[in-house]
Design a protein around this motif. Structure first.
Motif, mmCIF file in Angstrom:
data_model
loop_
_atom_site.group_PDB
_atom_site.id
_atom_site.type_symbol
_atom_site.label_atom_id
_atom_site.label_comp_id
_atom_site.label_asym_id
_atom_site.label_seq_id
_atom_site.Cartn_x
_atom_site.Cartn_y
_atom_site.Cartn_z
ATOM 1 N N TYR A 405 12.097 11.883 -5.630
ATOM 2 C CA TYR A 405 12.771 11.172 -6.722
ATOM 3 C C TYR A 405 13.166 9.764 -6.285
ATOM 4 O O TYR A 405 12.910 8.785 -6.979
ATOM 5 C CB TYR A 405 14.008 11.954 -7.175
ATOM 6 C CG TYR A 405 14.828 11.205 -8.205
ATOM 7 C CD1 TYR A 405 14.478 11.230 -9.549
ATOM 8 C CD2 TYR A 405 15.925 10.441 -7.816
ATOM 9 C CE1 TYR A 405 15.212 10.518 -10.496
ATOM 10 C CE2 TYR A 405 16.664 9.729 -8.748
ATOM 11 C CZ TYR A 405 16.302 9.778 -10.085
ATOM 12 O OH TYR A 405 17.024 9.065 -11.010
ATOM 13 N N TYR A 406 13.809 9.652 -5.126
ATOM 14 C CA TYR A 406 14.317 8.351 -4.691
ATOM 15 C C TYR A 406 13.217 7.406 -4.223
ATOM 16 O O TYR A 406 13.373 6.188 -4.321
ATOM 17 C CB TYR A 406 15.390 8.534 -3.616
ATOM 18 C CG TYR A 406 16.669 9.040 -4.205
ATOM 19 C CD1 TYR A 406 17.365 8.305 -5.163
ATOM 20 C CD2 TYR A 406 17.181 10.286 -3.854
ATOM 21 C CE1 TYR A 406 18.524 8.771 -5.739
ATOM 22 C CE2 TYR A 406 18.346 10.762 -4.421
ATOM 23 C CZ TYR A 406 19.015 9.997 -5.365
ATOM 24 O OH TYR A 406 20.166 10.466 -5.948
ATOM 25 N N ALA A 407 12.130 7.963 -3.736
ATOM 26 C CA ALA A 407 10.983 7.107 -3.396
ATOM 27 C C ALA A 407 10.479 6.417 -4.662
ATOM 28 O O ALA A 407 10.192 5.213 -4.660
ATOM 29 C CB ALA A 407 9.880 7.938 -2.760
ATOM 30 N N GLY A 408 10.408 7.176 -5.752
ATOM 31 C CA GLY A 408 9.990 6.599 -7.031
ATOM 32 C C GLY A 408 10.984 5.580 -7.549
ATOM 33 O O GLY A 408 10.611 4.541 -8.100
ATOM 34 N N TYR A 409 12.277 5.874 -7.347
ATOM 35 C CA TYR A 409 13.335 4.977 -7.813
ATOM 36 C C TYR A 409 13.279 3.630 -7.079
ATOM 37 O O TYR A 409 13.339 2.562 -7.691
ATOM 38 C CB TYR A 409 14.693 5.644 -7.602
ATOM 39 C CG TYR A 409 15.869 4.844 -8.120
ATOM 40 C CD1 TYR A 409 16.035 4.602 -9.483
ATOM 41 C CD2 TYR A 409 16.823 4.335 -7.250
ATOM 42 C CE1 TYR A 409 17.110 3.867 -9.964
ATOM 43 C CE2 TYR A 409 17.912 3.599 -7.721
ATOM 44 C CZ TYR A 409 18.047 3.372 -9.083
ATOM 45 O OH TYR A 409 19.103 2.635 -9.552
ATOM 46 N N VAL A 410 13.132 3.690 -5.753
ATOM 47 C CA VAL A 410 13.051 2.465 -4.953
ATOM 48 C C VAL A 410 11.772 1.689 -5.275
ATOM 49 O O VAL A 410 11.783 0.459 -5.403
ATOM 50 C CB VAL A 410 13.120 2.796 -3.445
ATOM 51 C CG1 VAL A 410 12.793 1.565 -2.594
ATOM 52 C CG2 VAL A 410 14.495 3.331 -3.083
ATOM 53 N N GLY A 411 10.670 2.422 -5.434
ATOM 54 C CA GLY A 411 9.402 1.769 -5.765
ATOM 55 C C GLY A 411 9.486 1.008 -7.075
ATOM 56 O O GLY A 411 8.978 -0.112 -7.194
ATOM 57 N N LYS A 412 10.171 1.594 -8.047
ATOM 58 C CA LYS A 412 10.320 0.945 -9.353
ATOM 59 C C LYS A 412 11.164 -0.328 -9.243
ATOM 60 O O LYS A 412 10.838 -1.358 -9.840
ATOM 61 C CB LYS A 412 10.966 1.935 -10.336
ATOM 62 C CG LYS A 412 11.029 1.433 -11.767
ATOM 63 C CD LYS A 412 11.430 2.539 -12.730
ATOM 64 C CE LYS A 412 12.843 2.999 -12.470
ATOM 65 N NZ LYS A 412 13.317 3.967 -13.495
ATOM 66 N N ILE A 413 12.239 -0.282 -8.448
ATOM 67 C CA ILE A 413 13.097 -1.459 -8.279
ATOM 68 C C ILE A 413 12.357 -2.587 -7.571
ATOM 69 O O ILE A 413 12.398 -3.754 -7.994
ATOM 70 C CB ILE A 413 14.370 -1.089 -7.471
ATOM 71 C CG1 ILE A 413 15.267 -0.153 -8.279
ATOM 72 C CG2 ILE A 413 15.147 -2.354 -7.086
ATOM 73 C CD1 ILE A 413 16.419 0.422 -7.468
ATOM 74 N N ALA A 414 11.666 -2.237 -6.473
ATOM 75 C CA ALA A 414 11.026 -3.259 -5.633
ATOM 76 C C ALA A 414 9.657 -3.683 -6.151
ATOM 77 O O ALA A 414 9.088 -4.670 -5.661
ATOM 78 C CB ALA A 414 10.903 -2.736 -4.207
ATOM 79 N N GLY A 415 9.124 -2.931 -7.136
ATOM 80 C CA GLY A 415 7.781 -3.239 -7.627
ATOM 81 C C GLY A 415 6.713 -2.890 -6.608
ATOM 82 O O GLY A 415 5.669 -3.546 -6.510
ATOM 83 N N ILE A 416 6.952 -1.849 -5.827
ATOM 84 C CA ILE A 416 6.021 -1.418 -4.782
ATOM 85 C C ILE A 416 5.538 -0.014 -5.115
ATOM 86 O O ILE A 416 6.309 0.839 -5.573
ATOM 87 C CB ILE A 416 6.715 -1.436 -3.397
ATOM 88 C CG1 ILE A 416 7.101 -2.870 -3.022
ATOM 89 C CG2 ILE A 416 5.823 -0.840 -2.309
ATOM 90 C CD1 ILE A 416 7.955 -2.973 -1.787
ATOM 91 N N ASP A 417 4.265 0.256 -4.851
ATOM 92 C CA ASP A 417 3.675 1.561 -5.158
ATOM 93 C C ASP A 417 4.449 2.676 -4.456
ATOM 94 O O ASP A 417 4.795 2.566 -3.272
ATOM 95 C CB ASP A 417 2.207 1.578 -4.694
ATOM 96 C CG ASP A 417 1.539 2.895 -5.045
ATOM 97 O OD1 ASP A 417 1.320 3.155 -6.231
ATOM 98 O OD2 ASP A 417 1.265 3.666 -4.100
ATOM 99 N N VAL A 418 4.722 3.755 -5.177
ATOM 100 C CA VAL A 418 5.540 4.843 -4.646
ATOM 101 C C VAL A 418 4.910 5.489 -3.419
ATOM 102 O O VAL A 418 5.599 5.942 -2.504
ATOM 103 C CB VAL A 418 5.821 5.897 -5.750
ATOM 104 C CG1 VAL A 418 4.550 6.630 -6.150
ATOM 105 C CG2 VAL A 418 6.879 6.892 -5.283
ATOM 106 N N GLU A 419 3.566 5.496 -3.365
ATOM 107 C CA GLU A 419 2.893 6.095 -2.206
ATOM 108 C C GLU A 419 3.192 5.292 -0.938
ATOM 109 O O GLU A 419 3.316 5.844 0.153
ATOM 110 C CB GLU A 419 1.372 6.170 -2.448
ATOM 111 C CG GLU A 419 0.966 7.021 -3.638
ATOM 112 C CD GLU A 419 1.417 8.468 -3.509
ATOM 113 O OE1 GLU A 419 1.607 8.929 -2.362
ATOM 114 O OE2 GLU A 419 1.611 9.137 -4.539
ATOM 115 N N SER A 420 3.322 3.990 -1.079
ATOM 116 C CA SER A 420 3.660 3.141 0.073
ATOM 117 C C SER A 420 5.082 3.427 0.551
ATOM 118 O O SER A 420 5.347 3.443 1.763
ATOM 119 C CB SER A 420 3.530 1.657 -0.302
ATOM 120 O OG SER A 420 2.216 1.358 -0.694
ATOM 121 N N ILE A 421 5.986 3.656 -0.411
ATOM 122 C CA ILE A 421 7.363 3.990 -0.052
ATOM 123 C C ILE A 421 7.394 5.321 0.705
ATOM 124 O O ILE A 421 8.085 5.462 1.719
ATOM 125 C CB ILE A 421 8.273 4.088 -1.305
ATOM 126 C CG1 ILE A 421 8.244 2.789 -2.120
ATOM 127 C CG2 ILE A 421 9.693 4.457 -0.914
ATOM 128 C CD1 ILE A 421 8.892 1.611 -1.456
#
Length: 610
Positions: A405-421
């Motif tokens: 969940y939080y990987a997706g949340y951070v990815g959305k904020i930073a504009g970075i692909d969730v897989e990279s997070i």
């Protein structure tokens, strides 16, 4: 009476459970027993039963049950010893445990110091009300009415040198040494044999222990003197690290084992006046481990409602760590543009405050949101730094569901692909699954559905039937199962109905064995029970019986988790279908996904403990 077991047995013998419970709820005769609406959950049809022959109670709706001491502990929010003392006083039992002379003297001295504090509180209250002075004006200007002022015993310490000392020594006969031991008086360094009131020209807040005894004071200055707030020093009866302001009021108003934690006296009193009573406050310091341990006795969830300034934010982060160590779930309330809870509830009203409580931010999300403020997310380099720092925070989380969940949340904020997070979180060991989300969700739902149906049709349904058949045969098994299981621990709806029927029948009858025809069982389930053989189980072996009960509970919990996973997957699919302009709906879906994730985490913990 000195022996603890002897005392407890005598209390249970003298305190008729139906009589005690009838002081709290309306009960009606049901056969030789009683029933009523459960005081521990909301219901319209009575499912709360009192068995007078066994002197126990059981709710078949929420699962609460036990003897008269358990009931008092639950309804009064007391620990075991305080519940015993309360019942002992009700039925006229004198508790005199064997104790040495030093312990007796300490108890007597504690009682005397409490009496001194009560007299001091009465003095301060009288000073506040008799002249309607600056202290009274201050409290009324802060929006408090006379009823609230009286409820909390608020008062005013006059600006005189020794007003309280004179009153307590001349009118009440206490010595100056006793007042100094209580932290109410001090000795002058300039003039020998001259003493002064510790609290002068201050609005006074009596501090109660959780039972309602006055054990100390907090005083707020009315001019520019420092310190702004002054608390009683540590004494025989008061330690600010071990007490929480307002717990004596809050403990009877806790719902869903949730407490609101605020910083100041006025925040708590103001919220109480508006009807928000499940609130406690620290005593002028950051929350301590001892205070967190005290909270744990009454709550599982703590909503932190500190001031919205930088100091309040830092204090909230420290509180999260301390509460987490104690095994408490911490959330943070968003005060919007208000500086503190008192201002928020006056500005936006009770309904909006309650809504903010429901929408309070989970601890990890709060930390990420605060962390984000140190970076310019529109700047690519800053966005990467933020993502790395947030990923490092997420690494400490044990639950894969929360991490996802939080990987997706951070990815959305930073504009970075969730897989990279996720690669940043897990390191080189992470292998991303790049199949389409839609197909994954569909396959996952189908797999869970097939596994669930197969389990119900075979192993899990038979496990439930085996336990229910054993319960029909032996009263001891019914008693153990009634204390360890709720009807919704069973997966099959028919099994739920039969479990409830068996326990309701057992509360009316004293027979060892229940004839299967005596209770209302659905026809299809009747056939299953008649086919079920219990010869493989030794129903006289306590360990085997408890293992059977444990298996039913485990299966029920796994079933609930599977349903939550399916629901979560459906919400994830729904989220992907929403456009960025649908902000309100996106937020609602995100909150629901997070709540489900937390429920799964909690269930996993409980499952591992079985």
């Amino acid at each position: 009476m000195n022996d603890m077991k002897e005392i407890i047995d005598e209390i249970k013998a003298r305190c008729d459970i139906a009589s005690i419970i009838s002081d709290y709820i309306k009960i009606n005769p049901s056969g030789g027993n009683y029933k009523g609406l459960c005081p521990f959950h909301v219901e319209k049809t009575p499912s709360f039963y009192i068995n007078t022959s066994k002197q126990i109670y059981k709710c078949f709706g929420c699962g609460e049950g036990g003897d008269v001491i358990n009931f008092i502990m639950k309804i009064e929010n007391l620990d075991f010893m305080d519940a015993v003392k309360l019942l002992a006083s009700r039925c006229g039992i004198d508790i005199n445990f064997n104790m040495d002379e030093d312990t007796k003297k300490k108890i007597e001295l504690s009682k005397k110091y409490q009496d001194i504090h009560v007299e001091a509180a009465r003095f301060y209250y009288a000073q506040l009300m008799k002249s309607k002075n600056r202290g009274y004006d201050y409290l009324r200007n802060r929006g408090l009415d006379d009823k609230t002022i009286k409820s909390f015993g608020l008062g005013f310490a006059p600006d005189g040198w020794s007003s309280l000392i004179d009153y307590l020594t001349e009118n009440k006969g206490y010595s100056i040494e006793e007042l100094m031991e209580c932290g109410l008086a001090g000795k002058s360094t300039k003039y020998e044999d001259r003493y002064y009131d510790k609290f002068r020209n201050r609005v006074m807040f009596p501090i109660f222990d959780y039972r309602g005894n006055v054990i100390g004071f907090g005083g707020r200055v009315l001019d520019d003197s420092l310190p702004k707030y002054l608390n009683s020093p540590d004494t025989l009866i008061f330690n600010k690290r071990h007490n929480l302001y307002g717990l004596n009021f809050a403990r009877k108003n806790i719902k869903d084992r949730t407490l609101i934690l605020v910083e100041g006296y006025m925040d708590l009193i103001s919220l109480n006046q508006y009807g928000i009573k499940n609130t406690v406050a620290t005593l002028g310091t950051a929350i301590t481990q001892q205070q967190a341990s005290l909270i744990k006795r009454y709550a599982d969830v703590v909503i932190i409602s500190y001031d919205s300034d930088e100091a309040g934010i830092k204090a909230a982060i420290r509180a999260i760590d301390i509460l987490q160590k104690e095994g408490l779930s911490a959330r943070v309330l968003n005060l919007s543009d208000a500086k503190d809870p008192d201002e928020y509830v006056r500005k936006y009203g009770v309904a909006n405050y309650n809504k903010a409580v429901k929408e309070s931010i989970e601890r990890t999300k709060f930390r990420i949101d605060i962390m984000k403020r140190d970076f310019d997310i529109d700047n690519g380099e800053d966005a990467i730094k933020f993502a790395r720092k947030a990923a490092n925070l997420i690494k400490s989380i044990k639950s894969p569901v929360e991490i996802d969940y939080y990987a997706g949340y951070v990815g959305k904020i930073a504009g970075i692909d969730v897989e990279s997070i996720k690669k940043e979180i897990y390191g080189k060991s992470y292998t991303a699954n790049r199949k389409s989300g839609k197909n994954n969700t569909s396959l996952k739902n189908e797999k869970i559905h097939i596994e669930k149906m197969s389990a119900i049709e075979h192993g899990e349904e038979n496990t439930e039937a085996l336990l229910l058949k054993s319960m029909l045969e032996k009263r001891d098994i019914r008693e153990i199962a009634s204390l360890k299981l709720d009807y919704d621990d069973f997966i099959s709806e028919d099994a739920q109905k039969v479990f409830k029927e068996i326990l309701e029948y057992d509360s009316k009858e004293e027979s060892e064995r229940i004839d299967i025809k005596e209770i209302n069982i659905p026809e299809n389930y009747m056939n299953l029970l008649q086919k079920t053989e219990i010869s493989a189980i030794d129903i006289f072996n306590r360990k085997e019986v408890e293992e059977m009960i444990r298996n039913v509970k485990k299966n029920g919990m796994k079933n609930k988790m599977e349903s939550l996973v399916v629901k979560q997957a459906e919400l994830e699919t729904k989220r992907k279908s929403l456009g960025s302009e649908q902000k309100t709906e996106l937020k609602e879906v995100d909150v629901e996904i997070m709540n489900i994730a937390l429920q799964i985490v909690e269930m996993n913990k409980r499952l591992r403990s079985l």
